[in-house]
Every structure is written in C-alpha cells, then in structure tokens.
Design an enzyme around this catalytic site. Sequence first.
Site, PDB file in Angstrom:
ATOM      1  N   CYS A   2      54.548  42.980  27.525  1.00 51.27           N
ATOM      2  CA  CYS A   2      55.343  43.696  26.528  1.00 51.27           C
ATOM      3  C   CYS A   2      56.140  44.761  27.260  1.00 51.27           C
ATOM      4  O   CYS A   2      55.940  44.997  28.446  1.00 51.27           O
ATOM      5  CB  CYS A   2      54.425  44.395  25.522  1.00 51.27           C
ATOM      6  N   ARG A  28      61.028  41.340  28.153  1.00 48.71           N
ATOM      7  CA  ARG A  28      59.576  41.298  28.331  1.00 48.71           C
ATOM      8  C   ARG A  28      58.843  40.791  27.089  1.00 48.71           C
ATOM      9  O   ARG A  28      57.619  40.614  27.114  1.00 48.71           O
ATOM     10  CB  ARG A  28      59.050  42.700  28.671  1.00 48.71           C
ATOM     11  N   TRP A  75      55.250  41.072  23.260  1.00 48.99           N
ATOM     12  CA  TRP A  75      55.017  39.668  23.577  1.00 48.99           C
ATOM     13  C   TRP A  75      53.574  39.426  23.148  1.00 48.99           C
ATOM     14  O   TRP A  75      52.643  39.894  23.796  1.00 48.99           O
ATOM     15  CB  TRP A  75      55.194  39.432  25.081  1.00 48.99           C
ATOM     16  N   ASN A 101      50.916  47.842  27.033  1.00 44.30           N
ATOM     17  CA  ASN A 101      51.242  46.559  27.643  1.00 44.30           C
ATOM     18  C   ASN A 101      50.046  46.165  28.495  1.00 44.30           C
ATOM     19  O   ASN A 101      49.610  46.947  29.333  1.00 44.30           O
ATOM     20  CB  ASN A 101      52.503  46.720  28.516  1.00 44.30           C
ATOM     21  N   GLY A 102      49.522  44.958  28.265  1.00 40.53           N
ATOM     22  CA  GLY A 102      48.376  44.503  29.056  1.00 40.53           C
ATOM     23  C   GLY A 102      47.369  43.806  28.162  1.00 40.53           C
ATOM     24  O   GLY A 102      47.688  43.427  27.022  1.00 40.53           O
ATOM     25  N   GLU A 479      55.543  17.914  41.178  1.00 37.58           N
ATOM     26  CA  GLU A 479      56.140  19.177  40.739  1.00 37.58           C
ATOM     27  C   GLU A 479      57.170  19.680  41.762  1.00 37.58           C
ATOM     28  O   GLU A 479      58.240  20.174  41.395  1.00 37.58           O
ATOM     29  CB  GLU A 479      55.037  20.221  40.492  1.00 37.58           C
ATOM     30  N   LYS A 483      61.119  20.390  40.878  1.00 37.24           N
ATOM     31  CA  LYS A 483      61.770  21.688  41.105  1.00 37.24           C
ATOM     32  C   LYS A 483      63.025  21.509  41.954  1.00 37.24           C
ATOM     33  O   LYS A 483      64.083  22.028  41.635  1.00 37.24           O
ATOM     34  CB  LYS A 483      60.828  22.670  41.827  1.00 37.24           C
ATOM     35  N   GLU A 486      65.838  19.521  39.979  1.00 38.46           N
ATOM     36  CA  GLU A 486      66.478  20.113  38.800  1.00 38.46           C
ATOM     37  C   GLU A 486      67.348  21.320  39.118  1.00 38.46           C
ATOM     38  O   GLU A 486      68.291  21.602  38.384  1.00 38.46           O
ATOM     39  CB  GLU A 486      65.445  20.470  37.720  1.00 38.46           C
ATOM     40  N   HIS A 502      54.190   0.524  48.869  1.00 39.02           N
ATOM     41  CA  HIS A 502      54.386  -0.616  47.964  1.00 39.02           C
ATOM     42  C   HIS A 502      55.815  -0.644  47.438  1.00 39.02           C
ATOM     43  O   HIS A 502      56.060  -0.932  46.278  1.00 39.02           O
ATOM     44  CB  HIS A 502      53.382  -0.528  46.808  1.00 39.02           C
ATOM     45  N   LYS A 602      65.867  25.802  28.402  1.00 40.32           N
ATOM     46  CA  LYS A 602      64.496  26.263  28.617  1.00 40.32           C
ATOM     47  C   LYS A 602      63.534  25.590  27.650  1.00 40.32           C
ATOM     48  O   LYS A 602      62.421  25.234  28.004  1.00 40.32           O
ATOM     49  CB  LYS A 602      64.443  27.786  28.445  1.00 40.32           C
TER      50      LYS A 602
HETATM   51  C1  F6R Z   1      60.867  22.128  34.568  1.00 41.63           C
HETATM   52  C2  F6R Z   1      60.676  22.515  33.180  1.00 41.63           C
HETATM   53  C3  F6R Z   1      60.547  21.446  32.164  1.00 41.63           C
HETATM   54  C4  F6R Z   1      59.466  21.826  31.142  1.00 41.63           C
HETATM   55  C5  F6R Z   1      59.432  20.801  30.010  1.00 41.63           C
HETATM   56  C6  F6R Z   1      58.315  21.081  29.030  1.00 41.63           C
HETATM   57  O1  F6R Z   1      60.985  23.226  35.409  1.00 41.63           O
HETATM   58  O2  F6R Z   1      60.627  23.669  32.868  1.00 41.63           O
HETATM   59  O3  F6R Z   1      60.256  20.228  32.741  1.00 41.63           O
HETATM   60  O4  F6R Z   1      58.239  21.874  31.792  1.00 41.63           O
HETATM   61  O5  F6R Z   1      60.662  20.801  29.332  1.00 41.63           O
HETATM   62  O6  F6R Z   1      58.470  22.325  28.429  1.00 41.63           O
HETATM   63  P1  F6R Z   1      57.276  23.004  27.660  1.00 41.63           P
HETATM   64  O7  F6R Z   1      56.211  23.291  28.654  1.00 41.63           O
HETATM   65  O8  F6R Z   1      57.871  24.224  27.068  1.00 41.63           O
HETATM   66  O9  F6R Z   1      56.802  22.034  26.629  1.00 41.63           O
END
Ligand code: F6R
Length: 607
Positions: A2, A28, A75, A101-102, A479, A483, A486, A502, A602
């Site tokens: 927060c 935050r 938050w 906050n915490g 992963e 990263k 993307e 394979h 996001k």
């Molecule tokens: C990659 C990324 C996406 C999310 C995916 C699921 O860096 O951020 O692949 O992981 O869109 O999102 P959530 O976890 O919000 O369901």
Amino acid sequence: MCGIFGCILRTGEAASTIHEGLKKLEYRGYDSVGIATLQGSQLFIKKDSGKIDSVHAIHNLEALPGRLGIGHTRWATHGAPYKENAHPHTDCNNQVAVVHNGIIENFAELKTELEESGHVFRSKTDTEVIPHLIEEKLKEGLSLVDAVREAVKRLEGSYAIAVISVKEPNRIICARKESPLVLGIADDSLYVASDIPAFLSKTNKSVIVQDGELVVLSDKGYEIRNVIDWKLVTREPEVIDWAPEMAAKQGYPHFMLKEIHEQPLRLRDTLRLQDKYLELMTTFLDRAGEVFLVACGTSYHACLAASYLFSKLSFLATHPVIASEFVEQHGKSVNIDSLLLVVSQSGETADTLDAVESARLRAATILGLTNVVGSTLTRVARVYIVQQSGPEIGVAATKTFTSQLSVLSQLAIRLAKKRGKVSHVEIEELEENLERIPDIVEGIISGSEEKVKQLAKKYRDRCCFFFLGRGMGSAVAQEGKLKLMEISYIPSLAYPAGESKHGPISLIESGFPVVFVCPKDSTHKSIIGNIMEMKARGASIIAIIEKGDEEIKKLADDYIEIDTKLPEVLSPIPFVIPLQLLAYYMALERKCDPDMPRNLAKSVTVK
Ligand code: F6R
C-alpha cells in the site's frame, strides 16, 4: 503493498497535500483510499473503496480541516476492498488514527486478546489491531510516543505506519519494519511516505527510515529513535536528484527492472501468509480425487513447476493444464471429486475463468492463488490465497512468478507433512531453506546482473534461442523462453532437454544459442549429456549453473554461476532470476520497451 503518506505544514491545509501525495503512490495499490486530519483536538476522516479519483469525486478528499494529517492508498491483503477495510483505522473512541503498509502476522492472536478486553473491531484488516493496541497503552497513561513504541513491540511481520491522535495533536508518529518509509524535509513542512515521489514536488531532501526505528514528526522537526534501546539516531537528509518519471520507478529505468529487484522483499512477504488458508487448501488437496493445476502463460509455468513439487514432496499426482485447453481436454470428465488449483496473478484472465466456470458447473472444487484481492477468482474460489506481491506494472510477470512458486512450495511442503511422506527433519530443512530464498535471490541479482548485461551484448543479434532444462528446470526453461520472446521479440523454443533430440535438435547449426538450466540435482548427469549433444553440433552453450559446477563450466561457452545450496525442489526461484535479467537486458540491447511489449496486455480478459 500500500502507499502511506503524512505531512505537517506550517501554513495551509494538509488534506490537499495528502491527496496529491497519494496520487503519486497510487501505483502501490488502488483498492481504497482514505485521509485523516487533525484540527485542535478533533479528528476528521474520509475514506472509501475505489480509485483515488472516483473517491475524490464523491467525497472531496481535500475538504478536511487542519495542517497535519495522514493518508493511505490500499492494496488489499487482509479483508476485501470495501469501505470498512479502507485506512485510516481508528481505536474504539476515534482518538487514534493509523495508516499501515505491510502485513501483521500475529494479528489474529492480538485481535482475540484485544476483543477479550472489550475492544470493538470494525474491519477485517490486520491493521486495526494497531490503533487498539495504542489505545490500551494510552489508557495506561503513556504518552503517544511511548504508546506507539509499546504497540509496535507487540507486532510481528512487516509494517510502515503513521499514527496521529487527538491526545497530542501536533505530532505524527511513524515506525518501520521491512516496509519502506522515507521522510521529506522542507523548511516549512515535513513529510512521511512509502516512497520519495510522493513528496518530491515539495522537497528533494529525504531521510530513509531504517528497520526498527520510530520517528516523531512535529513543528520542531523530526527525531528518530531505535525502538528497542531508545537510542537517538542522527541522520542527515540526502538530496534526491531524480526526474519525476524516474521517481515513480524508484530510480530504475523500467518497472520490469524495479520488479525484478523487488523480488527479495516480495518473497519475504509471501512467507507471511495466513496459516489457516494454507492449511485449508492443503486439506482440500489431500482429499481430492484428482487435482488439476490450471493457468495461462507465466502462471502456467508456475503450475508446471508445482506439479513436480507436489509429486516429489507430497506424492500427489497433479495435472498442469493450460487454461484455454482445459474445457476441451478435461471438460467432460471433471466431476465432484475433481479439484482445480487455479493460478492467476490478475485473477481476471478470461481463459482461466472460463475453465473455472465449466468446472464449477460440474461441481468441482476451485482453489485460487492470485495477487489481487477482490478479483473474480477470489469470488469464485472455495478458498483463495493472495500471494502478496504488490501491484506488478511491467507487462512481463517477474516478481509475481517467484511469489507464486513460493506459495506453491509452501503448499507442497505442508501437504508432505500432512501425508507423512517426508521426515520431520527434511520438512524442517525445507522450511528453513524457503526462509533463505529471499537472501539468496538478493545475492543472485547483485552477483549476476553485470555478467548478464555482457551476455545480452554478445548474443543480441541471434535470431532464435533454445531453452532446455530437465525436471523442475524444464519449467524454468519454459519461463526463460517466454520472457525473452515476449519482450525482445526473438523467436525462442523451450523443451525438456530429453525431448530435444526427438526433433528440435535439427535446428542446431554453428553458433545457435542454447540456454541450459542446470541445477545440481538428480538431472545433472543427464543434462551434461544433452549439453554434449548440442555442443557436438556447434551450438553456443549458455548455462545457468550452481556455483562451483566445474564440469559444466568446461563445456559451456558462457555461464552464469549462482550460489543457492538449495534442495532441488526449491531451485526454480533462484534459477529463473538470471533468465528474467537476460530477457530484460536483451530487450534493451534490441531497443524494445520491456515494460510495454507490443500486442500484449497485463490482464487478458478476452478469450
Ligand atoms: C507473461 C505474462 C502472461 C501472464 C498470463 C496469465 O509475462 O505475464 O503470460 O502470465 O497472461 O495472467 P494471469 O496470471 O494474470 O492469469
């Protein structure tokens, strides 16, 4: 996570300054907002759920009298994002107001104790125990400073707090343990905040409050003391020369880098989950007829790693499933004995919620792991856990991935304990090692960042990358690939290393970069075999290795050495860190914006 803010002005009204400061802290958290001010011996409070602008439009947050006050943007962690859970929180008689906050780990015990002595709670937050504790001490005749000091001595967990009271209306008392707290010092005003940008338009002189310190702000200035020995701390203000844009990112050029660096802190928070929810989830997992781990993207990779964890530690077979495939793959077979452990940072991903809906219609049990209290997932899950990562602004998930892994590890360890599958000694070792992870991650970030930068320079023009790992390392490889792909737009592939021969190996030609994830675990010998296969075909080997892994050092063209000494089941968190950094620095080398990769959002709320 927060945002807290407070100020004492020599002239003018505090509320408008607090409103402005909170706007700078909105990154935050933005579940609710509240301001408390003091005038004479009267306390004034306005608060409500919602973002600052919408709450302000309804309540006019600036219409509060007084030149001293505190504010909060929330938050949600404990308690849904409703008005009654919004800060500031007060004691029984509305004489003390607190913003926090915490996470107060022992709030349940403290709340019971306070309720038994007659205190009436109005919220579901952990924070509310603080004003009631202070009230108790004031009743005993202590001054406000002493009452706050005694109250914080009772708190376990993390906190940055600011307290005001009608008893001593010319002061703000603040204290810090593990959550950030900074002072802003100007000639005619004093500020306290979670972060420097909140007061940067008023002053560029700042004092960082350290863990275990309590601060008294008054018209006379500021005084810092150590809570335990009450020694006076002398600390001169520093001059901050950040541009406003840099300030929001705490001096980091991008949110993604800030969030990578924030991981030790967030992982510590993730170790403070409420026992009862972990325990409840463990019971559901133990009793389920079949368990699916359902998610998209990075969250799916956390599920993939978790499937190894549940199997290795708790002897529980689970099915990790990409959410968008769930209905086609398992929609008809799911039934009342099925359990879905659904992982979603946002809690709003359409594909994930679609899988949940179809499983719910067939009476399956839904457990949720998310970062957002109040998200749809928290509303549809039978039990949910909030992973405590704080808002993630960079589109690429980094800190939320490692927090997910930490929670899933905690669940697997608990389940192992419940099922009596692992000895007590081993469980204790695992728990101790989990506690070590935040420090280990801190060491990895500082120890590998420079080398990763050099690697990004060296490999920036390659047109494709391979990521390979075995066992839990294969989830990390997935992963690492996601990263890099993307945010720097380099086509990349990831496979369990054993599968690479394979088919995928036909891509290899001289100089083709292959990133190997190589923890020193039961897969180590086999991964060396895979490295040899790739090397024999001319690949450039980039290996993420345990410190002192001389065998792989000899084979690799480049390596990042990380010092973990962790049991194999806990290796994904440390091993993914260099890959997050690699993706970030590669994006910079290729002039891509890591915070806003093209075509991505996001939260993906469309199917
Ligand atoms: C990659 C990324 C996406 C999310 C995916 C699921 O860096 O951020 O692949 O992981 O869109 O999102 P959530 O976890 O919000 O369901």
